[in-house]
Every structure is written in C-alpha cells, then in structure tokens.
Design a protein around this motif. Structure first.
Motif, PDB file in Angstrom:
ATOM      1  N   LEU A  98      -6.518   9.796   6.288  1.00  0.00           N
ATOM      2  CA  LEU A  98      -6.529  10.227   4.740  1.00  0.00           C
ATOM      3  C   LEU A  98      -7.057  11.412   4.793  1.00  0.00           C
ATOM      4  CD1 LEU A  98      -8.089   6.720   3.116  1.00  0.00           C
ATOM      5  CD2 LEU A  98      -5.671   8.011   2.449  1.00  0.00           C
ATOM      6  N   GLN A  99      -6.467  12.235   3.621  1.00  0.00           N
ATOM      7  CA  GLN A  99      -7.152  13.569   3.290  1.00  0.00           C
ATOM      8  C   GLN A  99      -7.589  13.622   2.019  1.00  0.00           C
ATOM      9  OE1 GLN A  99      -4.198  16.389   3.889  1.00  0.00           O
ATOM     10  NE2 GLN A  99      -3.873  16.018   6.151  1.00  0.00           N
ATOM     11  N   SER A 100      -8.673  14.441   1.484  1.00  0.00           N
ATOM     12  CA  SER A 100      -9.117  14.480   0.117  1.00  0.00           C
ATOM     13  C   SER A 100      -7.930  15.004  -0.439  1.00  0.00           C
ATOM     14  CB  SER A 100     -10.174  15.630   0.293  1.00  0.00           C
ATOM     15  OG  SER A 100     -10.413  15.855  -0.892  1.00  0.00           O
ATOM     16  N   GLY A 101      -7.754  14.454  -1.658  1.00  0.00           N
ATOM     17  CA  GLY A 101      -6.393  14.941  -2.644  1.00  0.00           C
ATOM     18  C   GLY A 101      -5.380  14.026  -2.647  1.00  0.00           C
ATOM     19  N   ASP A 102      -5.604  13.046  -1.412  1.00  0.00           N
ATOM     20  CA  ASP A 102      -4.385  11.933  -1.405  1.00  0.00           C
ATOM     21  C   ASP A 102      -4.801  10.942  -2.521  1.00  0.00           C
ATOM     22  OD1 ASP A 102      -3.595  13.054   0.818  1.00  0.00           O
ATOM     23  OD2 ASP A 102      -4.246  11.409   2.223  1.00  0.00           O
ATOM     24  N   THR A 103      -3.748  10.154  -3.065  1.00  0.00           N
ATOM     25  CA  THR A 103      -3.955   8.994  -3.884  1.00  0.00           C
ATOM     26  C   THR A 103      -3.421   7.781  -3.160  1.00  0.00           C
ATOM     27  OG1 THR A 103      -1.631   9.568  -5.064  1.00  0.00           O
ATOM     28  CG2 THR A 103      -3.837  10.393  -5.883  1.00  0.00           C
TER      29      THR A 103
ATOM     30  N   GLY B 158       2.463  15.173  -3.784  1.00  0.00           N
ATOM     31  CA  GLY B 158       3.532  14.587  -4.591  1.00  0.00           C
ATOM     32  C   GLY B 158       4.477  13.785  -3.965  1.00  0.00           C
ATOM     33  N   ALA B 159       4.430  13.677  -2.498  1.00  0.00           N
ATOM     34  CA  ALA B 159       5.336  12.802  -1.697  1.00  0.00           C
ATOM     35  C   ALA B 159       4.540  11.503  -0.926  1.00  0.00           C
ATOM     36  CB  ALA B 159       6.069  13.562  -0.502  1.00  0.00           C
ATOM     37  N   VAL B 160       5.485  10.493  -0.662  1.00  0.00           N
ATOM     38  CA  VAL B 160       5.039   9.381  -0.169  1.00  0.00           C
ATOM     39  C   VAL B 160       4.555   9.733   1.411  1.00  0.00           C
ATOM     40  CG1 VAL B 160       5.210   6.818   0.635  1.00  0.00           C
ATOM     41  CG2 VAL B 160       6.220   7.820  -1.415  1.00  0.00           C
ATOM     42  N   ALA B 161       3.086   9.575   1.652  1.00  0.00           N
ATOM     43  CA  ALA B 161       2.493   9.918   3.149  1.00  0.00           C
ATOM     44  C   ALA B 161       2.701   8.629   3.916  1.00  0.00           C
ATOM     45  CB  ALA B 161       1.523  10.479   3.123  1.00  0.00           C
ATOM     46  N   PHE B 162       2.666   7.476   3.353  1.00  0.00           N
ATOM     47  CA  PHE B 162       2.394   6.298   3.936  1.00  0.00           C
ATOM     48  C   PHE B 162       2.901   4.907   2.998  1.00  0.00           C
ATOM     49  CE2 PHE B 162       0.527   1.951   5.094  1.00  0.00           C
ATOM     50  CZ  PHE B 162       1.347   1.553   6.268  1.00  0.00           C
TER      51      PHE B 162
ATOM     52  N   LEU C 183       1.050  -1.034  -0.104  1.00  0.00           N
ATOM     53  CA  LEU C 183      -0.126  -0.113  -0.108  1.00  0.00           C
ATOM     54  C   LEU C 183       1.041   1.158   0.020  1.00  0.00           C
ATOM     55  CD1 LEU C 183      -2.552   1.660   0.448  1.00  0.00           C
ATOM     56  CD2 LEU C 183      -2.241   1.163   3.128  1.00  0.00           C
ATOM     57  N   GLU C 184       0.698   2.154  -1.135  1.00  0.00           N
ATOM     58  CA  GLU C 184       1.338   3.264  -0.804  1.00  0.00           C
ATOM     59  C   GLU C 184       0.367   4.431  -0.958  1.00  0.00           C
ATOM     60  OE1 GLU C 184       5.215   4.101  -3.310  1.00  0.00           O
ATOM     61  OE2 GLU C 184       3.721   5.386  -4.204  1.00  0.00           O
ATOM     62  N   ILE C 185       0.448   5.534  -0.042  1.00  0.00           N
ATOM     63  CA  ILE C 185      -0.390   6.674  -0.271  1.00  0.00           C
ATOM     64  C   ILE C 185       0.333   8.036  -0.366  1.00  0.00           C
ATOM     65  CG2 ILE C 185      -2.027   7.965   1.141  1.00  0.00           C
ATOM     66  CD1 ILE C 185      -2.398   5.412   3.085  1.00  0.00           C
TER      67      ILE C 185
END
Ligand code: DO4
Ligand code: MG
Length: 285
Positions: free
Chosen positions: A262-267, A212-216, A206-208
């Motif tokens: 999570l936040q809106s706008g994350d992928t 533009g940066a990896v958050a998790f 899993l990558e969040i």
C-alpha cells in the motif's frame, strides 16, 4: 436488517436502520440508546422490526456521516483461518512457517488483540500504514459482533491492516505488525438476524485504487473459513469476560501478490455481500 451509527451535522451519534439504498430510519428518535445495549436484548430482531413500523424520522444517507458501529467493545482478530492466509504467511517467513502450518491445523485458533474501541477507524476516515514498515496490506475480514453473553448478534466488515515485513521478520513482532495508529477499520453496517449458514454464502471482495486506477482486486467466499464462528467465539470468551460485548475479525482470505504494498493516497474498498462496503483512504502514520 442493517443497523448503523451515524452523525447528522455535528450532533451526537445516533442509531439508524437502513431502509433502502439511500434511506436511514432514526432509531434514536424511538429511544434506542446505543448499539451495544440493543445487542444485549434477546428480542433484538423483533425489537428492531417493531421500531421499523413506527413513524420515525427518515434521513437521506447522503446527508449523514456513517460512524463505526463499535462503541465500547474490544476488537480481537483470528488469524490463519483461510488456506490462502496460511500459504501467504508461510511464504513470507521461513522463520515462522512451521508455526503458521501448525496453527491452521491445531484445535486452538490463533486469536490476537487488535484494537481498543476508541482507536477504531470509521468508514471513509484514513487507515494507516506504519512509517517504519515497507510491506503493508489491508486484510478484508468478516467481523462477528457479539454481546456480553457471547451470542453472535450480527456481522460487520473489518480491515485488519498489517505490516507483512515486520510480521515476517519474527513472529514475536506480530503485535507491532498488527496494532499501531489507525490499523483497524470497522463498519459501517451490522447485519442482524442472519444465521452462520447464510453468512457463509457471502462473498468478500477487496479493491485498492491508486491514482484513479485499480491497483489490486481480489475476492473470496466466507464459506472458505476453516473454523466455525461458534468455535472462534467460544475460544475468545474462554476465561475472559467482555462486559460491553466484543467484535472478532475472522481472518483474511484475500492476499495481494507479494510485489504489492500500500501507498499513502491509495483507497481501500472492502465489500461483503449481505453487509455493504467499507471504504477508507490510506495515510502514513
Ligand atoms: O499471524 C498472522 C496473522 C494472520 C491474520 O491476521 C489473518 O490470517 O487474517
Ligand atoms: Mg487478519
């Protein structure tokens, strides 16, 4: 062999076979009606291999839109099938800790209804976080694809989006933590012709990403699931019929730290070796 549903321009959905990283074979051109009816065939792998030998149209993957492979199947999910999940739920709630501890060891697994087929989110479409929840996470899960006779015919990727604060407040709120708008994404590929033993060798990651940066980033192995796939399928089909087949998410073994929401706008990108990647942006619903 990896099957998918896709749309070229605004034409109706078609069935494809992935030939290589960038090419799809159009099985609908050979008369393949739909995924679920293909899954009813006892000779599924032979039939798909025969299609692959025909001179069917080939499409560049970059020119099509991949859809969820779910047609009319109900989506169900199993919970607390990994030790990591049991630990996270017990930490999230004193109130429910005992229930999670018990269900991990119990003969009967936790199974819950997750989504109607028409509500399933396709690859690259947004999944949702509830606007009345403050702690939201994706749950990357291997999904069993079963036909109406309960046979596991393939494997796909599922995202069991969850609101941990609502779930943690009271176990009776589980349906609200799990079932809301855009809370379940499935796809894009269904890998067929693979045994449970082989699938247990796969990795789930899993990558969040945020701004533009990896958050998790986290990963686990399918082999960490406590229960066998046959056991899960067996309980799901007890005293219940699925005339169109069913899809069962098998639980999560990747849980971000408690400080993460999570936040809106994350992928969100979920990868299962042996299947592929399921990517979805996040919006508030
Ligand atoms: O009961 C909580 C849900 C558990 C779950 O969804 C999981 O373990 O994946
Ligand atoms: Mg789950």
């Amino acid at each position: 062999m990896k099957l998918c549903r896709f749309q070229a321009a605004s034409a109706p959905a078609r069935i494809g076979l992935l030939l290589d990283e960038s090419t799809l074979l159009d099985l609908s051109a050979a008369g393949a009606e739909g995924m679920a009816s293909l899954f009813e065939r006892d000779d599924l792998s032979t039939q798909v291999a025969a299609f692959a030998k025909q001179n069917l149209p080939r499409l560049d993957l970059s020119t099509v839109r991949l859809l969820t492979p779910v047609e009319r199947q109900e989506i169900w999910a199993a919970g607390v099938t990994y030790l990591r999940s049991k630990k996270a739920r017990m930490e999230e709630s004193d109130f429910s800790a005992n229930a999670y501890d018990r269900v991990y060891e119990a003969a009967r697994p936790e199974l819950f209804f997750k989504s109607l087929p028409e509500k399933v989110v396709s690859p690259n479409k947004p999944v949702g976080i509830r606007s009345d929840a403050r702690w939201n996470v994706p749950e990357p899960e291997l999904a069993l694809v079963m036909n109406s006779r309960r046979k596991i015919v393939g494997y796909t990727i599922g995202n069991d989006m969850s609101s941990r604060d609502i779930e943690g407040e009271n176990l009776l709120y589980l349906p609200q933590a799990k079932v809301y708008g855009r809370s379940c994404a499935v796809g894009p590929y269904v890998t067929i012709g693979v045994s449970e033993a082989e699938a247990r060798q796969w990795r789930i990651s899993l990558e969040i990403r945020r701004d533009g940066a990896v958050a998790f980033q986290g990963e686990t192995s399918v082999g960490q699931i406590k229960r066998s796939f046959e056991e899960l399928a067996d309980f799901l089909f007890r005293s219940q019929k699925f005339p169109h087949g069913a899809v069962l998410l098998t639980g999560t073994g990747v849980v971000p730290p408690d400080s993460f929401t999570l936040q809106s706008g994350d992928t969100i990108s979920i990868e299962i070796s042996g299947i592929g990647k399921l990517n979805n942006p996040v919006i508030a619903v």
